[in-house]
Design an enzyme around this catalytic site. Structure first.
Site, PDB file in Angstrom:
ATOM      1  CB  SER A 135     -11.825   8.464   7.044  1.00 45.90           C
ATOM      2  OG  SER A 135     -10.931   7.393   7.169  1.00 45.90           O
ATOM      3  N   PRO A 136     -15.235   9.322   8.289  1.00 44.71           N
ATOM      4  CG  PRO A 136     -16.789   9.012   9.994  1.00 44.71           C
ATOM      5  CD  PRO A 136     -15.605   8.364   9.331  1.00 44.71           C
ATOM      6  N   GLY A 137     -14.720  11.955   9.029  1.00 43.60           N
ATOM      7  CA  GLY A 137     -14.260  13.309   9.316  1.00 43.60           C
ATOM      8  C   GLY A 137     -13.798  14.058   8.078  1.00 43.60           C
TER       9      GLY A 137
ATOM     10  CD  GLU B 112      -3.196  -2.387 -17.319  1.00 40.64           C
ATOM     11  OE1 GLU B 112      -2.952  -1.170 -17.414  1.00 40.64           O
ATOM     12  OE2 GLU B 112      -3.430  -3.129 -18.294  1.00 40.64           O
TER      13      GLU B 112
ATOM     14  CD  GLU C  67      -5.904  -6.069  -7.580  1.00 47.79           C
ATOM     15  OE1 GLU C  67      -6.525  -5.698  -6.578  1.00 47.79           O
ATOM     16  OE2 GLU C  67      -6.448  -6.560  -8.570  1.00 47.79           O
TER      17      GLU C  67
ATOM     18  CD  GLU D  13     -13.315   3.942   1.152  1.00 45.47           C
ATOM     19  OE1 GLU D  13     -13.023   2.954   0.464  1.00 45.47           O
ATOM     20  OE2 GLU D  13     -12.525   4.457   1.966  1.00 45.47           O
TER      21      GLU D  13
ATOM     22  NE  ARG E 196      -4.106  -1.718   0.050  1.00 47.28           N
ATOM     23  CZ  ARG E 196      -5.054  -1.705  -0.865  1.00 47.28           C
ATOM     24  NH1 ARG E 196      -4.912  -0.987  -1.965  1.00 47.28           N
ATOM     25  NH2 ARG E 196      -6.138  -2.436  -0.698  1.00 47.28           N
TER      26      ARG E 196
ATOM     27  CD  GLU F 213     -12.463  -5.435  -6.639  1.00 46.23           C
ATOM     28  OE1 GLU F 213     -11.358  -5.975  -6.381  1.00 46.23           O
ATOM     29  OE2 GLU F 213     -12.547  -4.471  -7.416  1.00 46.23           O
TER      30      GLU F 213
END
Length: 181
Positions: free
Chosen positions: A113-115, A138, A140, A119, A64, A92
């Site tokens: 992350s509602p702050g 491609e 990933e 999402e 990541r 997925e």
């Protein structure tokens, strides 16, 4: 709840990306003052708690970039524009792990992350798995792991599992185990 609401006065989009957009919003606060809010707009995502016939949890290990490290997660991915979350979960799971599910059910959704971001992740449990073929995007690269619940619990304690959706998944499975005793 009106006494808690912020009213949007203006919106400036400062970035349009492949995955996210970023807005700066001028808002009026409940006390009459004004402020700025930086908002990440995200199309939403799905995450899958996939359990094999051997009662193993499927996890993926991947790099990541935002964290500059490899982490272990449940399979997950971004919703495509207009895509049904259940269809996305089917896609997925198959793309990332190579497995197809005979039983896929929604167990809810949550904001990450509602702050600062909108999402919403839709969470599914996949069972009755059969292996077909992994079809990664491609750009990933990942490893698939199969772990017992006890191994996953230890991975959480060791911070090998360190993201919220996967910790949520492990806790969900722990709760299910308690409820079936």
């Amino acid at each position: 709840m009106k006494h808690l609401e912020e009213n949007t006065l203006s919106v400036s989009t400062i970035y349009n990306g492949k995955i996210i957009d970023v807005e700066v919003q001028d808002v009026s606060l409940p006390n009459g003052s004004t402020s700025k809010r930086e908002i990440v707009k995200h199309p939403g995502a799905v995450a899958i708690i996939a359990v094999t016939k051997e009662n193993k949890l499927l996890l993926v290990r991947q790099y990541r970039k935002a964290l500059e490290k490899v982490i272990v997660e449940i399979p997950a991915g971004k919703l495509e524009k207009g895509e049904d979350p259940k269809e996305s979960a089917v896609r997925e799971l198959q793309e990332e792990t190579g497995y197809e599910s005979g039983s896929l059910r929604s167990i809810g959704s949550f904001y990450t992350s509602p702050g600062f971001a909108d999402e919403l992740i839709h969470l599914y449990v996949a069972e009755d798995l059969t292996f077909s073929k992994q079809q990664l995007d491609e750009d990933e690269f990942l490893d698939v792991l199969e772990v017992s619940l006890e191994e996953a619990e230890q991975m959480v304690l060791n911070e090998e599992i360190h993201d919220a959706k996967t910790v949520y998944a492990v806790q969900y499975l722990q709760l299910q185990q308690l409820l079936t005793k």
